[in-house]
Design an enzyme around this catalytic site. Structure first.
Site, PDB file in Angstrom:
ATOM      1  N   GLU A 163       0.804  -1.219   0.000  1.00 24.31           N
ATOM      2  CA  GLU A 163       0.000   0.000   0.000  1.00 24.31           C
ATOM      3  C   GLU A 163       0.842   1.277   0.000  1.00 24.31           C
ATOM      4  O   GLU A 163       0.794   2.072   0.974  1.00 24.31           O
ATOM      5  CB  GLU A 163      -0.949  -0.007   1.208  1.00 24.31           C
ATOM      6  N   GLU A 351      -4.905  -8.735   0.916  1.00 21.49           N
ATOM      7  CA  GLU A 351      -5.590  -8.421   2.182  1.00 21.49           C
ATOM      8  C   GLU A 351      -7.068  -8.205   1.922  1.00 21.49           C
ATOM      9  O   GLU A 351      -7.447  -7.511   0.971  1.00 21.49           O
ATOM     10  CB  GLU A 351      -5.080  -7.117   2.815  1.00 21.49           C
TER      11      GLU A 351
HETATM   12  O1  IFM Z   1      -3.872  -3.168   9.297  1.00 23.08           O
HETATM   13  C1  IFM Z   1      -3.865  -2.665   8.014  1.00 23.08           C
HETATM   14  C2  IFM Z   1      -2.691  -3.187   7.231  1.00 23.08           C
HETATM   15  O2  IFM Z   1      -1.482  -2.914   7.865  1.00 23.08           O
HETATM   16  C3  IFM Z   1      -2.656  -2.577   5.858  1.00 23.08           C
HETATM   17  N1  IFM Z   1      -3.912  -2.704   5.200  1.00 23.08           N
HETATM   18  C4  IFM Z   1      -5.105  -2.349   5.915  1.00 23.08           C
HETATM   19  C5  IFM Z   1      -5.119  -3.024   7.267  1.00 23.08           C
HETATM   20  C6  IFM Z   1      -6.394  -2.639   8.034  1.00 23.08           C
HETATM   21  O3  IFM Z   1      -6.444  -1.267   8.222  1.00 23.08           O
END
Ligand code: IFM
Length: 444
Positions: A163, A351
């Site tokens: 990200e 994710e």
């Molecule tokens: O916890 C975070 C992660 O580190 C990166 N993506 C989003 C998740 C939830 O906010």
């Protein structure tokens, strides 16, 4: 509802969020140590010093992971454990921790997927400008190369960045994340150096990693919808899409920043740090894209939507504990759009998950049915995207266990496994057992 036979079911975490042991075995300070120690930055003044103490409890954690039938584990390396000062001499004790972790995963037949940068920049590099300093991109590539040399043949899937949108904009424009800057022009510069560092790390990968290993990047993408048909709202949606999605996808897959966003960001000053040849480096072919999906964006033309994030549109879908709309069907839109606009390459959901206010009940169990419903909806949408021709290869649930949710500290629980931070006891939630069955059946 069956997934393809080779579909990869996984869970994800990141170093600062779970490892703890912040000062153990020569680990250097990271920008998140510094940030979380700065009063007012993290809820309740919490920090990652202890987190889930995974550094010491990884054996127990991986045993639990194996008992759930998890096929792949996405974790991140902590740069300050490998190079406490960001560059120079490798800290062998830091390297040893990851060696033990990877060996243990191999014993259980769980495939590692490693992220190189999940936001914990060594503070010494921040002191020299961090992602605003072009040198950091080259130092990142050196760090990456050290890890490829050490673990290239054990790790099949490598992710350069997690990200970069968050690292750039939450870190340098809103100040919600480390290093906590509130400087919009700087955030655009940081985004360029992050992307450049990705390209340099891909070049290093091709030079030293075994041909069987794969490399990609993980972006947090959100499908953007205009709140109305009005021209102003449509334009705002296009801008939000440029800000959130195209600013990263275009250079990676088309070798150019989107012209409308270049014009927009140039209002704040020249983007003269984009040097000749940088875009070729950034667009170096990768093997897959990692997509982190949490929610959609609905955009209305308000002054607030000019640059940073949504707002102005009250949510209509149910919300998670983060206040994020639960919109599983939009995942299909997103994946289909990526394929249509950027190419037919392999994608992993690196994710997806949700925070809910989980509680241990009198029987000592955690009934997190809302999380099960959330995941079920998203898995269905993923399957639909596969049926529509998207080459979706795997799915990593965020997160394996409750952990340090950045500026929210320990107040948000994303885990399949509950962590009692006072005792460090792990309790698989109902969703963990449900996920175990999904994996066993390879479907719903
Ligand atoms: O916890 C975070 C992660 O580190 C990166 N993506 C989003 C998740 C939830 O906010």
């Amino acid at each position: 509802m069956q997934f393809p036979g080779d579909f990869v079911w996984g869970v994800a975490t990141s170093a600062y969020q779970i490892e703890g042991a912040a000062k153990a075995d020569g680990r250097g300070e990271s920008i998140w140590d510094r940030f979380s120690y700065t009063p007012g930055k993290v809820v309740n003044g919490e920090n990652g010093d202890a987190a889930c103490d995974h550094y010491h409890r990884y054996e127990e954690d991986l045993r639990l992971m194996a008992s759930l039938g998890i096929r792949s584990y996405r974790f991140s390396f902590a740069w300050p454990r490998i190079f406490p000062d960001g560059t120079g001499q490798v800290n062998s004790k830091g390297m040893d921790f990851y060696r033990r972790l990877i060996e243990q995963l191999a014993l259980y037949g769980i495939k590692p997927a490693a992220t190189l940068y999940h936001w914990d920049l060594p503070q010494t590099l921040q002191d020299k400008g961090g992602w605003l300093n072009r040198d950091t991109a080259y130092q990142f590539a050196d760090y990456a190369e050290a890890l490829y040399r050490e673990f290239g043949s054990e790790i099949p899937l490598w992710i350069t960045h997690n990200e970069p949108w968050c690292a750039a904009f939450l870190g340098h424009a809103t100040g919600d994340h480390a290093p906590g800057l509130k400087d919009k022009p700087a955030s655009v510069k940081a985004s360029h150096h992050l992307l450049l560092s990705h390209g340099l790390a891909v070049q290093a990968f091709r030079a030293v990693a075994p041909a069987s290993a794969r490399v990609g990047i993980t972006l947090n993408l959100a499908p953007v919808y205009a709140a109305s048909e009005s021209e102003a709202d449509q334009a705002a949606a296009r801008r939000q899409d440029g800000f959130q999605n195209r600013w990263f996808l275009d250079p990676l897959y088309r070798g150019a920043y989107p012209a409308d966003m270049v014009a927009y960001y140039s209002q704040w000053g020249p983007l003269d740090y984009i040097q000749p040849g940088d875009l070729e480096v950034i667009a170096a072919p990768t093997d897959f894209l990692g997509v982190n999906y949490y929610s959609r964006s609905v955009v209305k033309d308000t002054p607030a939507s000019e640059y940073l994030q949504l707002d102005g549109v009250p949510p209509t879908a149910p919300l998670t504990d983060m206040g994020w709309e639960i919109t599983p069907e939009c995942l299909t839109d997103l994946l289909v759009r990526v394929k249509k606009d950027y190419g037919d390459f392999p994608i992993y959901i690196t994710e997806n998950g949700a925070a809910f206010p989980d509680k241990v009940n009198d029987s000592g169990e955690i009934d997190d049915s809302p999380r099960i419903a959330f995941l079920r909806g998203h898995f269905k949408s993923a399957l639909k995207a596969i049926e529509l021709g998207v080459r979706l290869k795997g799915y990593y649930v965020w997160s394996f266990m409750d952990n340090f949710e950045w500026a929210h500290g320990y107040t948000k629980r994303f885990g399949l496994v509950y962590v009692d931070y006072a005792t460090q006891r792990r309790i698989p939630k109902k969703s963990a057992l449900w996920y175990r069955d999904v994996i066993a059946r390879n479907g719903l």
